[in-house]
Scaffold this motif. Structure first.
Motif, PDB file in Angstrom:
ATOM      1  N   GLY A  83       0.784  -1.240   0.000  1.00 53.42           N
ATOM      2  CA  GLY A  83       0.000   0.000   0.000  1.00 53.42           C
ATOM      3  C   GLY A  83       0.809   1.281   0.000  1.00 53.42           C
ATOM      4  O   GLY A  83       0.243   2.369  -0.083  1.00 53.42           O
ATOM      5  N   ASN A 115      -1.247   4.500  -1.078  1.00 51.83           N
ATOM      6  CA  ASN A 115      -1.726   5.192   0.128  1.00 51.83           C
ATOM      7  C   ASN A 115      -0.865   6.394   0.495  1.00 51.83           C
ATOM      8  O   ASN A 115      -1.390   7.418   0.934  1.00 51.83           O
ATOM      9  CB  ASN A 115      -1.738   4.256   1.335  1.00 51.83           C
ATOM     10  N   ASP A 116       0.442   6.255   0.350  1.00 53.62           N
ATOM     11  CA  ASP A 116       1.351   7.254   0.908  1.00 53.62           C
ATOM     12  C   ASP A 116       2.108   8.070  -0.130  1.00 53.62           C
ATOM     13  O   ASP A 116       2.080   9.297  -0.096  1.00 53.62           O
ATOM     14  CB  ASP A 116       2.371   6.571   1.831  1.00 53.62           C
ATOM     15  N   PRO A 168      -0.783   8.631  -4.436  1.00 54.58           N
ATOM     16  CA  PRO A 168      -2.173   8.257  -4.761  1.00 54.58           C
ATOM     17  C   PRO A 168      -2.710   8.956  -6.007  1.00 54.58           C
ATOM     18  O   PRO A 168      -3.761   8.576  -6.508  1.00 54.58           O
ATOM     19  CB  PRO A 168      -2.955   8.676  -3.503  1.00 54.58           C
ATOM     20  N   GLU A 171      -5.503   1.152  -5.270  1.00 54.03           N
ATOM     21  CA  GLU A 171      -5.576  -0.230  -4.791  1.00 54.03           C
ATOM     22  C   GLU A 171      -6.470  -1.041  -5.717  1.00 54.03           C
ATOM     23  O   GLU A 171      -7.618  -0.672  -5.977  1.00 54.03           O
ATOM     24  CB  GLU A 171      -6.142  -0.250  -3.369  1.00 54.03           C
TER      25      GLU A 171
END
Ligand code: SF4
Length: 74
Positions: free
Chosen positions: A16, A20-21, A24, A29
């Motif tokens: 992720g 996520n970090d 994005p 995902e």
């Protein structure tokens, strides 16, 4: 100009970090937790696409951060 980006789905561990970090804006995902190129940039599959130049630094940061080097930019 656009830049090619690919995600090696076999190598991706679904950690992720990229979607996520780190970036994005470019990654999201997938249904299996793996990273996909965001739908709006996909070209030829979930795992590949073309991104605008102004997203290259972000995608490269994700590539550099990926613990299994699954992301290739350019
Ligand atoms: S950082 Fe790498 S291993 Fe983690 S979700 Fe993204 S592509 Fe997969």
């Amino acid at each position: 100009m656009s830049v090619k980006v690919t995600v090696d789905e076999d190598a991706c561990t679904a950690c992720g970090l990229c979607y996520n970090d780190e970036c994005p804006d470019v990654f999201e995902e997938g249904s299996d937790g793996n990273s996909n190129v965001k739908k709006e940039f996909q070209k030829g599959g979930l795992d590949k696409g073309e991104i605008p130049d102004d997203k290259k630094d972000c995608a490269q940061a994700a590539a550099d951060a990926c613990p299994v080097n699954a992301i290739v930019v350019g």
